[in-house]
Write a protein that holds these residues in place. Sequence first.
Motif, PDB file in Angstrom:
ATOM      1  N   LYS A 154       0.829  -1.209   0.000  1.00 30.94           N
ATOM      2  CA  LYS A 154       0.000   0.000   0.000  1.00 30.94           C
ATOM      3  C   LYS A 154       0.862   1.257   0.000  1.00 30.94           C
ATOM      4  N   CYS A 155       1.928   1.228   0.782  1.00 30.88           N
ATOM      5  CA  CYS A 155       2.815   2.389   0.853  1.00 30.88           C
ATOM      6  C   CYS A 155       3.451   2.682  -0.507  1.00 30.88           C
ATOM      7  N   ILE A 156       3.906   1.637  -1.180  1.00 28.99           N
ATOM      8  CA  ILE A 156       4.537   1.826  -2.490  1.00 28.99           C
ATOM      9  C   ILE A 156       3.531   2.359  -3.498  1.00 28.99           C
ATOM     10  N   VAL A 157       2.338   1.790  -3.528  1.00 31.05           N
ATOM     11  CA  VAL A 157       1.297   2.236  -4.462  1.00 31.05           C
ATOM     12  C   VAL A 157       0.942   3.696  -4.215  1.00 31.05           C
ATOM     13  N   GLN A 158       0.761   4.054  -2.948  1.00 31.96           N
ATOM     14  CA  GLN A 158       0.414   5.440  -2.619  1.00 31.96           C
ATOM     15  C   GLN A 158       1.554   6.392  -2.976  1.00 31.96           C
TER      16      GLN A 158
ATOM     17  N   GLU B 280      10.153  -7.055  -6.539  1.00 34.06           N
ATOM     18  CA  GLU B 280       8.926  -6.777  -5.790  1.00 34.06           C
ATOM     19  C   GLU B 280       7.914  -6.039  -6.666  1.00 34.06           C
ATOM     20  N   LEU B 281       8.386  -5.079  -7.446  1.00 34.06           N
ATOM     21  CA  LEU B 281       7.487  -4.322  -8.330  1.00 34.06           C
ATOM     22  C   LEU B 281       6.883  -5.222  -9.395  1.00 34.06           C
ATOM     23  N   CYS B 282       7.692  -6.139  -9.922  1.00 30.02           N
ATOM     24  CA  CYS B 282       7.168  -7.081 -10.911  1.00 30.02           C
ATOM     25  C   CYS B 282       6.033  -7.924 -10.334  1.00 30.02           C
ATOM     26  N   GLU B 283       6.208  -8.374  -9.101  1.00 24.76           N
ATOM     27  CA  GLU B 283       5.159  -9.156  -8.443  1.00 24.76           C
ATOM     28  C   GLU B 283       3.891  -8.323  -8.288  1.00 24.76           C
ATOM     29  N   MET B 284       4.057  -7.055  -7.931  1.00 20.75           N
ATOM     30  CA  MET B 284       2.892  -6.175  -7.763  1.00 20.75           C
ATOM     31  C   MET B 284       2.184  -5.952  -9.087  1.00 20.75           C
ATOM     32  N   ILE B 285       2.956  -5.817 -10.164  1.00 18.21           N
ATOM     33  CA  ILE B 285       2.354  -5.625 -11.489  1.00 18.21           C
ATOM     34  C   ILE B 285       1.610  -6.886 -11.923  1.00 18.21           C
ATOM     35  N   ARG B 286       2.243  -8.036 -11.747  1.00 16.49           N
ATOM     36  CA  ARG B 286       1.618  -9.302 -12.141  1.00 16.49           C
ATOM     37  C   ARG B 286       0.306  -9.545 -11.390  1.00 16.49           C
ATOM     38  N   SER B 287       0.285  -9.191 -10.129  1.00 12.81           N
ATOM     39  CA  SER B 287      -0.909  -9.437  -9.308  1.00 12.81           C
ATOM     40  C   SER B 287      -2.002  -8.413  -9.555  1.00 12.81           C
TER      41      SER B 287
ATOM     42  N   VAL C 245      -1.939  -5.287  -8.581  1.00  9.71           N
ATOM     43  CA  VAL C 245      -1.957  -4.247  -7.543  1.00  9.71           C
ATOM     44  C   VAL C 245      -1.449  -2.922  -8.094  1.00  9.71           C
ATOM     45  N   LEU C 246      -0.508  -3.011  -9.036  1.00 12.02           N
ATOM     46  CA  LEU C 246       0.135  -1.810  -9.582  1.00 12.02           C
ATOM     47  C   LEU C 246      -0.037  -1.784 -11.092  1.00 12.02           C
ATOM     48  N   SER C 247      -0.577  -0.671 -11.638  1.00 11.16           N
ATOM     49  CA  SER C 247      -0.729  -0.505 -13.086  1.00 11.16           C
ATOM     50  C   SER C 247       0.490   0.256 -13.596  1.00 11.16           C
TER      51      SER C 247
ATOM     52  N   PRO D  81      -5.003   1.417 -16.953  1.00  9.95           N
ATOM     53  CA  PRO D  81      -5.323  -0.013 -17.003  1.00  9.95           C
ATOM     54  C   PRO D  81      -5.417  -0.506 -18.435  1.00  9.95           C
ATOM     55  N   ASP D  82      -4.736  -1.595 -18.712  1.00 11.67           N
ATOM     56  CA  ASP D  82      -4.644  -2.120 -20.067  1.00 11.67           C
ATOM     57  C   ASP D  82      -4.568  -3.644 -19.982  1.00 11.67           C
ATOM     58  N   PRO D  83      -5.090  -4.362 -20.980  1.00 11.60           N
ATOM     59  CA  PRO D  83      -5.051  -5.824 -20.901  1.00 11.60           C
ATOM     60  C   PRO D  83      -3.656  -6.392 -20.811  1.00 11.60           C
ATOM     61  N   GLU D  84      -2.678  -5.637 -21.316  1.00  6.58           N
ATOM     62  CA  GLU D  84      -1.318  -6.162 -21.295  1.00  6.58           C
ATOM     63  C   GLU D  84      -0.407  -5.228 -20.517  1.00  6.58           C
ATOM     64  N   GLN D  85       0.465  -5.829 -19.719  1.00  9.14           N
ATOM     65  CA  GLN D  85       1.477  -5.077 -18.992  1.00  9.14           C
ATOM     66  C   GLN D  85       2.795  -5.775 -19.220  1.00  9.14           C
ATOM     67  N   SER D  86       3.868  -5.011 -19.172  1.00  8.13           N
ATOM     68  CA  SER D  86       5.174  -5.635 -19.378  1.00  8.13           C
ATOM     69  C   SER D  86       6.098  -5.375 -18.220  1.00  8.13           C
ATOM     70  N   CYS D  87       7.007  -6.305 -17.983  1.00  7.09           N
ATOM     71  CA  CYS D  87       7.999  -6.177 -16.919  1.00  7.09           C
ATOM     72  C   CYS D  87       9.272  -6.831 -17.402  1.00  7.09           C
ATOM     73  N   ASN D  88      10.326  -5.993 -17.552  1.00  2.00           N
ATOM     74  CA  ASN D  88      11.610  -6.517 -18.029  1.00  2.00           C
ATOM     75  C   ASN D  88      11.456  -7.266 -19.365  1.00  2.00           C
ATOM     76  N   GLY D  89      10.606  -6.691 -20.249  1.00  2.25           N
ATOM     77  CA  GLY D  89      10.481  -7.265 -21.588  1.00  2.25           C
ATOM     78  C   GLY D  89       9.467  -8.369 -21.702  1.00  2.25           C
ATOM     79  N   MET D  90       8.772  -8.750 -20.616  1.00  2.00           N
ATOM     80  CA  MET D  90       7.809  -9.850 -20.677  1.00  2.00           C
ATOM     81  C   MET D  90       6.389  -9.273 -20.723  1.00  2.00           C
ATOM     82  N   LEU D  91       5.499  -9.932 -21.440  1.00  2.00           N
ATOM     83  CA  LEU D  91       4.104  -9.507 -21.534  1.00  2.00           C
ATOM     84  C   LEU D  91       3.209 -10.537 -20.865  1.00  2.00           C
TER      85      LEU D  91
END
Length: 412
Positions: A342-346, A373-380, A382-384, A399-409
Amino acid sequence: MEATEAASKVEALFVELANQGRAVVREQPKLDLELYVQNYKGRTRFDRLFHIGRTSTVLCIDALKAAVIEAKAGKDVDRYRDAVDTLRQASRSDSEAEIDRAWIDKTSSSNKAETQHLESQLKVYRSNLVKESVRIGNEDLGQHYESIGQLQKAVEVYSNMRTDASTPKHLIDVGKHLTRVGVQMRDWAMVMLQLNKLASLEGQEVLEDASATRRYVNIVRGLAHLEGEAFKDAAQCFLSVDNSTRLASERDIPSPNDIAAYGAILALATMDRAALKTKVLESPTFRPFLELEPHLRKALGLYVNGKYTACLEILGSYKPDYLLDLYLYKHVETLYKQIRTKCIVQYLIPYASIKMESLETAFGRPGQSIGIELCEMIRSGVLSARIDSINKLLVQVTPDPEQSCNGMLWKR
């Protein structure tokens, strides 16, 4: 040499406990053990000492010695044996680590005689058909069974009291007895059943008794929700506890300091900033509890004012203490993770993009990458956001159907 040998025995004990899946706290806690246990009486006092003795490497010996003394002041022989056996594994040199067989024999004999006496007395009461005498006889026998650790028998006898209860006060006594034993047995289904029965009696008591019962129900229901990981419901229960001097006398349940800790941490994990301000910091009922734990009041204030790193630092410094709590310890990691997320998102809300270096400075932990940690938040979900690994940026996205993290979709 002796100190080294003692330390090695403590370490061996905690290696064994860790292998059994128990949490081990090696940091120095802030709590003063002697002052801490003064908040409790009855069987919960032993439970807390024994838990601390098997969790804190620093307080292990002192807590286990105190647990042995506490057990010996009671009548539960099995608890005494457990405490002595554990202390012996950690320190053979302490006098308390030597089993007192004379005390065991004497106490066991006394317990047996008292059981026979109370059971015979109850039979006489039943033959005389005096309901009040039968009710009191069952209560005395139930309290005896509880004190010697025969909790299932205590449940059976306390349940028999309900038949002979003639006033709302009698029914409340039955409910509290059964709730207390249910908590000791960790039978939360039974606890919730009894709490519902207690709550149904509201309005049948004088105002003072009704208020005390409501406080009791809120506290124990909060524990049941906490155990079931219904954290939002648990927070509401603890935040609803009315501060009162009566509460201090009920030392077989969580103390006012515990209520402050449970309520504040659960609220931080489950409530938004506006609710924390109005329902926690400005609450006329909960604010007096926070006065007992000023560091939590400060942490809440820091979160509400957007100072998330400082809030997490305070919580982190008290984490060892919360891992020593009899009810909170199993949930500390989960709750702390929710609060940190929550702290990171805020923190990120004002930024369209931010350097990863800045996030490492604000939230980084030694030996751990904030990127993972940010990748986990994006995958779950929690973080757009997406991570620009080339420019080392975190980029906020709609918000979008696809998000990427370190080159992965992936699909959200």
